[in-house]
Design a protein around this motif. Structure first.
Motif, PDB file in Angstrom:
ATOM      1  N   GLY A  33       0.788  -1.220   0.000  1.00  0.00           N
ATOM      2  CA  GLY A  33       0.000   0.000   0.000  1.00  0.00           C
ATOM      3  C   GLY A  33       0.820   1.269   0.000  1.00  0.00           C
ATOM      4  O   GLY A  33       0.328   2.319   0.419  1.00  0.00           O
ATOM      5  N   SER A  34       2.050   1.191  -0.493  1.00  0.00           N
ATOM      6  CA  SER A  34       2.921   2.375  -0.523  1.00  0.00           C
ATOM      7  C   SER A  34       3.484   2.579  -1.919  1.00  0.00           C
ATOM      8  O   SER A  34       3.399   1.705  -2.786  1.00  0.00           O
ATOM      9  CB  SER A  34       4.073   2.217   0.473  1.00  0.00           C
ATOM     10  N   ILE A  35       4.070   3.764  -2.133  1.00  0.00           N
ATOM     11  CA  ILE A  35       4.812   4.053  -3.350  1.00  0.00           C
ATOM     12  C   ILE A  35       6.273   4.187  -2.992  1.00  0.00           C
ATOM     13  O   ILE A  35       6.635   4.951  -2.089  1.00  0.00           O
ATOM     14  CB  ILE A  35       4.336   5.354  -4.026  1.00  0.00           C
ATOM     15  N   ALA A  75      -0.709   8.258  -6.926  1.00  0.00           N
ATOM     16  CA  ALA A  75      -0.981   8.536  -5.512  1.00  0.00           C
ATOM     17  C   ALA A  75      -2.430   8.237  -5.169  1.00  0.00           C
ATOM     18  O   ALA A  75      -2.741   7.706  -4.089  1.00  0.00           O
ATOM     19  CB  ALA A  75      -0.636   9.986  -5.197  1.00  0.00           C
ATOM     20  N   ARG A 122      -2.901   4.460  -4.829  1.00  0.00           N
ATOM     21  CA  ARG A 122      -2.377   4.006  -3.533  1.00  0.00           C
ATOM     22  C   ARG A 122      -3.363   4.320  -2.424  1.00  0.00           C
ATOM     23  O   ARG A 122      -3.682   3.457  -1.589  1.00  0.00           O
ATOM     24  CB  ARG A 122      -1.037   4.692  -3.249  1.00  0.00           C
ATOM     25  N   ASP A 123      -3.858   5.554  -2.401  1.00  0.00           N
ATOM     26  CA  ASP A 123      -4.708   6.008  -1.292  1.00  0.00           C
ATOM     27  C   ASP A 123      -6.083   5.349  -1.310  1.00  0.00           C
ATOM     28  O   ASP A 123      -6.645   5.041  -0.256  1.00  0.00           O
ATOM     29  CB  ASP A 123      -4.862   7.529  -1.343  1.00  0.00           C
ATOM     30  N   GLY A 182      -5.146   0.921  -2.190  1.00  0.00           N
ATOM     31  CA  GLY A 182      -4.078   0.203  -1.506  1.00  0.00           C
ATOM     32  C   GLY A 182      -3.066  -0.413  -2.436  1.00  0.00           C
ATOM     33  O   GLY A 182      -2.286  -1.284  -2.028  1.00  0.00           O
ATOM     34  N   LEU A 183      -3.043   0.038  -3.703  1.00  0.00           N
ATOM     35  CA  LEU A 183      -2.086  -0.487  -4.674  1.00  0.00           C
ATOM     36  C   LEU A 183      -0.657  -0.155  -4.236  1.00  0.00           C
ATOM     37  O   LEU A 183      -0.376   0.945  -3.773  1.00  0.00           O
ATOM     38  CB  LEU A 183      -2.351   0.119  -6.054  1.00  0.00           C
ATOM     39  N   THR A 184       0.231  -1.123  -4.410  1.00  0.00           N
ATOM     40  CA  THR A 184       1.653  -0.924  -4.126  1.00  0.00           C
ATOM     41  C   THR A 184       2.357  -0.593  -5.435  1.00  0.00           C
ATOM     42  O   THR A 184       2.159  -1.264  -6.438  1.00  0.00           O
ATOM     43  CB  THR A 184       2.269  -2.193  -3.513  1.00  0.00           C
ATOM     44  N   VAL A 185       3.182   0.460  -5.410  1.00  0.00           N
ATOM     45  CA  VAL A 185       3.812   0.957  -6.635  1.00  0.00           C
ATOM     46  C   VAL A 185       5.323   1.044  -6.444  1.00  0.00           C
ATOM     47  O   VAL A 185       5.803   1.568  -5.435  1.00  0.00           O
ATOM     48  CB  VAL A 185       3.261   2.357  -7.014  1.00  0.00           C
ATOM     49  N   SER A 213       5.903   9.889  -3.209  1.00  0.00           N
ATOM     50  CA  SER A 213       6.346   8.583  -2.706  1.00  0.00           C
ATOM     51  C   SER A 213       6.440   8.559  -1.188  1.00  0.00           C
ATOM     52  O   SER A 213       6.646   9.581  -0.539  1.00  0.00           O
ATOM     53  CB  SER A 213       7.708   8.220  -3.316  1.00  0.00           C
ATOM     54  N   ASP A 214       6.316   7.355  -0.659  1.00  0.00           N
ATOM     55  CA  ASP A 214       6.505   7.147   0.778  1.00  0.00           C
ATOM     56  C   ASP A 214       7.960   6.862   1.097  1.00  0.00           C
ATOM     57  O   ASP A 214       8.455   7.232   2.157  1.00  0.00           O
ATOM     58  CB  ASP A 214       5.636   5.978   1.246  1.00  0.00           C
TER      59      ASP A 214
END
Length: 238
Positions: free
Chosen positions: A30-32, A181, A184-185, A188-191, A205-206
């Protein structure tokens, strides 16, 4: 937050030419995560190795706990991994609708595929208007939207993108990155993102990873990387 992608001691290259050296990398679910660095740092090789297009000479790669070492490239999508390569990879002879349906072809549930197609058109309104247009009739921005949309048709856990802004106007680049973004928000897709526009990539990005000559030289929260003047000047050119 658990890690969706884990690379442990990964080395890889092309024949006898080593490119990646002992890469340790994690991407939280769930993050970029943005991978940045100069040309020739090994960024594209990293994505190709994760995707199975290049087999590592050492180390392990896991997605959601599954070891990808024995997974064929054509089966990666079934394990939740999708790649949007540099250059977009749109099949220009096919229409927008045909390109998108191709991305979900392996799914046997037609109702689920139809729902995903509707969601992609909702995300990319310009594609809805061009659904019967051939790929070669699209603008650069529309082709990039189509490439991302086709990857999303597979409903991936991990979406990897190689230089999605290449050749695009700044306004279109901003739209593409904002969409990542949003995904993701909201979903919950992870990138995992490789992007030449380092400032913009780190802003959404996180986490940020800096590659230099095939080695990880920094791995920190994206905000910390963006504010590290010495590191930016040394490795990122701004």
């Amino acid at each position: 937050m658990s890690d969706l992608l884990t690379l442990s001691g990964v080395s890889a290259g092309y024949g006898a030419i080593p490119v990646l050296h002992d890469i340790n990398l994690t991407v939280a679910a769930g993050s970029i995560a943005a991978v940045v660095g100069a040309n020739g740092a090994g960024k594209t090789t990293l994505l190709r190795t994760i995707m199975g297009q290049i087999r590592p000479t050492a180390g392990s790669i896991r997605v959601d706990g599954t070891d990808l070492a024995a997974v064929k490239v054509e089966d990666m999508v079934r394990h939740g991994v999708a790649l949007v390569p540099e250059g977009r990879g749109v099949i220009t002879e096919l229409t927008v609708d045909e390109n998108l349906r191709l991305g979900g072809l392996w799914r046997r549930n037609s109702a689920e595929s139809a729902r995903t197609l509707a969601q992609v058109y909702e995300l990319f309104e310009p594609l809805q208007k061009r659904r019967t247009s051939a790929g070669h009739q699209l603008s650069g921005g529309e082709r990039q939207m189509l490439a991302i949309g086709r990857a999303l048709m597979a409903q991936p856990k991990l979406l990897m993108l190689d230089e999605p802004s290449l050749g695009l106007a700044p306004r279109i680049t901003a739209q593409i990155l904002a969409l990542l973004a949003q995904l993701r928000d909201e979903t919950g897709l992870t990138v995992l993102l490789i992007e030449q526009n380092v400032r913009s990539a780190l802003s959404i990005s996180d986490h940020g990873v800096v590659l230099n000559l095939g080695r990880v030289v920094a791995s920190r929260p994206a905000e910390e990387l963006a504010s590290d003047t010495e590191l930016r000047h040394t490795y990122l050119g701004f």
